[in-house]
Design a protein around this motif. Structure first.
Motif, PDB file in Angstrom:
ATOM      1  N   VAL A 192       9.801  -1.039 -10.378  1.00  0.00           N
ATOM      2  CA  VAL A 192       9.122  -1.387  -9.140  1.00  0.00           C
ATOM      3  C   VAL A 192       8.886  -2.884  -9.103  1.00  0.00           C
ATOM      4  CG1 VAL A 192       6.835  -0.940 -10.150  1.00  0.00           C
ATOM      5  CG2 VAL A 192       7.111  -0.957  -7.673  1.00  0.00           C
ATOM      6  N   TYR A 193       9.025  -3.457  -7.924  1.00  0.00           N
ATOM      7  CA  TYR A 193       8.627  -4.848  -7.684  1.00  0.00           C
ATOM      8  C   TYR A 193       7.848  -4.888  -6.377  1.00  0.00           C
ATOM      9  CZ  TYR A 193       8.781  -9.412  -5.525  1.00  0.00           C
ATOM     10  OH  TYR A 193       8.426 -10.557  -4.860  1.00  0.00           O
ATOM     11  N   GLY A 194       6.690  -5.572  -6.383  1.00  0.00           N
ATOM     12  CA  GLY A 194       5.951  -5.778  -5.143  1.00  0.00           C
ATOM     13  C   GLY A 194       4.563  -5.199  -5.131  1.00  0.00           C
ATOM     14  N   LEU A 195       4.148  -4.522  -6.194  1.00  0.00           N
ATOM     15  CA  LEU A 195       2.738  -4.132  -6.277  1.00  0.00           C
ATOM     16  C   LEU A 195       1.911  -5.405  -6.377  1.00  0.00           C
ATOM     17  CD1 LEU A 195       2.964  -1.212  -8.860  1.00  0.00           C
ATOM     18  CD2 LEU A 195       2.349  -1.005  -6.452  1.00  0.00           C
ATOM     19  N   ASP A 196       0.917  -5.558  -5.505  1.00  0.00           N
ATOM     20  CA  ASP A 196       0.163  -6.809  -5.527  1.00  0.00           C
ATOM     21  C   ASP A 196      -1.230  -6.607  -6.087  1.00  0.00           C
ATOM     22  OD1 ASP A 196      -1.583  -5.953  -3.497  1.00  0.00           O
ATOM     23  OD2 ASP A 196      -0.452  -6.930  -1.908  1.00  0.00           O
ATOM     24  N   THR A 197      -1.984  -7.691  -6.100  1.00  0.00           N
ATOM     25  CA  THR A 197      -3.307  -7.715  -6.700  1.00  0.00           C
ATOM     26  C   THR A 197      -4.200  -6.593  -6.201  1.00  0.00           C
ATOM     27  OG1 THR A 197      -3.087 -10.127  -6.800  1.00  0.00           O
ATOM     28  CG2 THR A 197      -5.293  -9.216  -7.129  1.00  0.00           C
ATOM     29  N   THR A 198      -4.062  -6.247  -4.935  1.00  0.00           N
ATOM     30  CA  THR A 198      -4.982  -5.278  -4.338  1.00  0.00           C
ATOM     31  C   THR A 198      -4.703  -3.842  -4.765  1.00  0.00           C
ATOM     32  OG1 THR A 198      -3.595  -5.141  -2.349  1.00  0.00           O
ATOM     33  CG2 THR A 198      -5.386  -6.751  -2.326  1.00  0.00           C
ATOM     34  N   PHE A 199      -3.509  -3.558  -5.324  1.00  0.00           N
ATOM     35  CA  PHE A 199      -3.163  -2.196  -5.706  1.00  0.00           C
ATOM     36  C   PHE A 199      -2.668  -2.055  -7.135  1.00  0.00           C
ATOM     37  CE2 PHE A 199      -3.206  -1.623  -1.138  1.00  0.00           C
ATOM     38  CZ  PHE A 199      -3.776  -0.370  -1.014  1.00  0.00           C
ATOM     39  N   ALA A 200      -2.602  -3.156  -7.878  1.00  0.00           N
ATOM     40  CA  ALA A 200      -2.060  -3.102  -9.234  1.00  0.00           C
ATOM     41  C   ALA A 200      -2.846  -2.156 -10.124  1.00  0.00           C
ATOM     42  CB  ALA A 200      -2.052  -4.505  -9.837  1.00  0.00           C
ATOM     43  N   THR A 201      -4.172  -2.190 -10.020  1.00  0.00           N
ATOM     44  CA  THR A 201      -4.983  -1.340 -10.896  1.00  0.00           C
ATOM     45  C   THR A 201      -4.774   0.139 -10.596  1.00  0.00           C
ATOM     46  OG1 THR A 201      -6.843  -1.707  -9.374  1.00  0.00           O
ATOM     47  CG2 THR A 201      -6.781  -3.035 -11.378  1.00  0.00           C
ATOM     48  N   ARG A 202      -4.492   0.459  -9.346  1.00  0.00           N
ATOM     49  CA  ARG A 202      -4.254   1.870  -9.020  1.00  0.00           C
ATOM     50  C   ARG A 202      -3.004   2.368  -9.730  1.00  0.00           C
ATOM     51  NH1 ARG A 202      -2.364   5.188  -3.932  1.00  0.00           N
ATOM     52  NH2 ARG A 202      -3.348   7.157  -4.461  1.00  0.00           N
ATOM     53  N   GLY A 211       0.815  -1.208   0.000  1.00  0.00           N
ATOM     54  CA  GLY A 211       0.000   0.000   0.000  1.00  0.00           C
ATOM     55  C   GLY A 211       0.847   1.254   0.000  1.00  0.00           C
ATOM     56  N   ALA A 212       1.872   1.288   0.856  1.00  0.00           N
ATOM     57  CA  ALA A 212       2.772   2.438   0.886  1.00  0.00           C
ATOM     58  C   ALA A 212       3.504   2.571  -0.435  1.00  0.00           C
ATOM     59  CB  ALA A 212       3.767   2.289   2.036  1.00  0.00           C
ATOM     60  N   LEU A 213       3.870   1.446  -1.007  1.00  0.00           N
ATOM     61  CA  LEU A 213       4.565   1.436  -2.286  1.00  0.00           C
ATOM     62  C   LEU A 213       3.707   2.077  -3.365  1.00  0.00           C
ATOM     63  CD1 LEU A 213       7.077   0.418  -3.814  1.00  0.00           C
ATOM     64  CD2 LEU A 213       5.923  -1.786  -4.082  1.00  0.00           C
ATOM     65  N   ALA A 214       2.452   1.651  -3.465  1.00  0.00           N
ATOM     66  CA  ALA A 214       1.553   2.214  -4.468  1.00  0.00           C
ATOM     67  C   ALA A 214       1.342   3.707  -4.243  1.00  0.00           C
ATOM     68  CB  ALA A 214       0.218   1.477  -4.436  1.00  0.00           C
ATOM     69  N   ASN A 215       1.123   4.100  -3.003  1.00  0.00           N
ATOM     70  CA  ASN A 215       0.903   5.513  -2.699  1.00  0.00           C
ATOM     71  C   ASN A 215       2.096   6.376  -3.084  1.00  0.00           C
ATOM     72  OD1 ASN A 215      -1.689   5.222  -1.710  1.00  0.00           O
ATOM     73  ND2 ASN A 215      -1.026   4.976   0.412  1.00  0.00           N
ATOM     74  N   GLN A 216       3.290   5.914  -2.741  1.00  0.00           N
ATOM     75  CA  GLN A 216       4.482   6.704  -3.033  1.00  0.00           C
ATOM     76  C   GLN A 216       4.736   6.804  -4.532  1.00  0.00           C
ATOM     77  OE1 GLN A 216       6.347   8.664  -1.340  1.00  0.00           O
ATOM     78  NE2 GLN A 216       5.214   8.317   0.542  1.00  0.00           N
ATOM     79  N   LEU A 217       4.466   5.735  -5.259  1.00  0.00           N
ATOM     80  CA  LEU A 217       4.662   5.785  -6.707  1.00  0.00           C
ATOM     81  C   LEU A 217       3.716   6.794  -7.345  1.00  0.00           C
ATOM     82  CD1 LEU A 217       5.115   2.005  -7.580  1.00  0.00           C
ATOM     83  CD2 LEU A 217       6.883   3.759  -7.323  1.00  0.00           C
ATOM     84  N   VAL A 218       2.493   6.873  -6.833  1.00  0.00           N
ATOM     85  CA  VAL A 218       1.530   7.847  -7.357  1.00  0.00           C
ATOM     86  C   VAL A 218       1.955   9.266  -6.987  1.00  0.00           C
ATOM     87  CG1 VAL A 218      -0.847   8.680  -7.170  1.00  0.00           C
ATOM     88  CG2 VAL A 218      -0.398   6.231  -7.399  1.00  0.00           C
ATOM     89  N   LEU A 219       2.340   9.447  -5.731  1.00  0.00           N
ATOM     90  CA  LEU A 219       2.704  10.787  -5.272  1.00  0.00           C
ATOM     91  C   LEU A 219       3.950  11.326  -5.961  1.00  0.00           C
ATOM     92  CD1 LEU A 219       2.098  10.298  -1.441  1.00  0.00           C
ATOM     93  CD2 LEU A 219       0.768  11.766  -2.970  1.00  0.00           C
ATOM     94  N   THR A 220       4.824  10.443  -6.408  1.00  0.00           N
ATOM     95  CA  THR A 220       6.110  10.868  -6.981  1.00  0.00           C
ATOM     96  C   THR A 220       6.206  10.567  -8.469  1.00  0.00           C
ATOM     97  OG1 THR A 220       7.152   8.741  -6.406  1.00  0.00           O
ATOM     98  CG2 THR A 220       7.270  10.508  -4.761  1.00  0.00           C
TER      99      THR A 220
END
Length: 361
Positions: free
Chosen positions: A97-107, A79-88
């Motif tokens: 990036v490695y580690g985005l999972d099923t729950t955040f991939a679409t974001r 979750g933190a990974l997805a948020n930071q990628l969006v913010l930056t």
């Protein structure tokens, strides 16, 4: 040992609601990965979660073979990974990036933080079977997967002559009152996966009633997977009081005692949700070619064969063999519960808010 030390932070915290601060990071081949990607085609910066780990020597061999220096920037969780990628995304933290999972991939896809890459590893064909729905360009490449499932302490139930639960519905039986613990889906990736399992099992009109039933039957909610497993679970080493815990299909092999021949726990394969972890080249990367090489490395036979032992996940490659104990004691669910990726993306925050109101209050 049990599957990855997945702390309570290794999950989602109401994505997009709060900007998360950058966490500390580690570096291979660099002194200060926190400053972001280093310039130059001889460096590739990997942005990943805190559970990233490979057997010593593998990453170093890639550096030697490729001539690249790898810097690793670690966030707390998916979750933190997805948020930071969006913010930056206008000033990316790295190249890949490695580690985005099923729950955040679409974001990540919707926000345009990853772009298609020229991935040539043979295992890319196997990875295609786990492609994110709607990702027609293949911007995210599957690397590994795991089944999040309820686990039971078989020894605890055998000693007391109590039948083990087997399904989600059975956990509502008064026989299992005060026996179940799960990590909070707001603060835990496996916790969120289990919430999605209940949505898949009972539908949008029934999943919340199911959680109300669990709460009324004495459900305990821990901050994260580690607390649930190591503190509350009877077989987690901490003499906890609850013999039913949310964990992984890969957990049982790690509970075979010294000198023993079989695990003391079992995964309930009719309760599972499948999580896939993805890699992708970051939009605006300084070194997209090096990023693609690193994804090929993650799909190589050496890394794919290493994943069960180093990160306790299943490789996507069909060319590598699982450890013997996994083949025997860590079977995957034949029919894990599913929720369409578009529905997860559309309702994630809504479902988490509803869960919090109904279960935590």
């Amino acid at each position: 040992m049990t599957p990855r030390t997945r702390t309570g932070a290794r999950g989602a915290a109401l994505a997009g609601v709060t900007a998360l601060a950058l966490t500390a990071c580690s570096a291979v081949g660099g002194d200060d990965a926190s400053a972001g990607p280093s310039a130059g085609a001889d460096t590739v910066t990997l942005v990943t979660h805190e559970s990233f780990a490979l057997t010593e020597g593998l990453l170093e061999q890639f550096e030697q073979d490729s001539g690249l220096s790898v810097e690793v920037v670690q966030q707390a969780d998916s979750g933190a990974l997805a948020n930071q990628l969006v913010l930056t995304k206008d000033a990316p933290l790295g190249d890949v990036v490695y580690g985005l999972d099923t729950t955040f991939a679409t974001r990540a896809l919707d926000e345009g933080v990853v772009v298609p890459a020229d991935v040539t590893a043979p295992a890319a064909e196997d990875a295609a079977a786990y492609a994110v729905e709607g990702d027609d360009d293949g911007a995210l490449v599957a690397v590994d997967y795991s089944d999040v499932c309820m686990n039971v302490d078989t020894a605890w139930f055998a000693e007391r002559g109590v039948p083990e639960p087997s399904t989600l519905e059975s956990l509502l039986d008064p026989a299992y009152r005060d026996l179940v613990v799960v990590p909070d889906p707001v603060t835990s990736s496996p916790g969120l996966a289990f919430l999605l399992a209940t949505v898949g099992a009972f539908g949008e009109d029934g999943w919340l009633d199911y959680w109300t039933g669990l709460r009324e039957n004495g459900l305990a909610v821990a901050d994260g997977w580690s607390e649930a497993y190591y503190t509350d679970f009877t077989a987690g080493g901490g003499d906890g009081p609850r013999p039913v815990v949310l964990s992984y299909a890969s957990s049982p092999p790690f509970t075979v005692p010294d000198g023993g021949t079989e695990p003391t726990t079992r995964a309930l394969l009719d309760t599972c949700f499948r999580q896939v972890e993805y890699a992708g080249v970051l939009a605006g990367a300084d070194n997209p070619e090096g990023a693609a090489q690193l994804i090929d490395f993650l799909l190589s036979d050496d890394v794919q064969a290493d994943l069960p032992g180093s990160m306790y996940v299943y490789p996507v490659s069909t060319a590598v063999e699982l450890p013997a104990e996994w083949a025997r004691w860590a079977p995957l669910a034949e029919q894990p519960f599913e929720v369409p990726a578009a529905d997860v993306d559309a309702h994630r925050e809504e479902w988490l808010t509803q869960w919090s109101d109904a279960v935590v209050g």
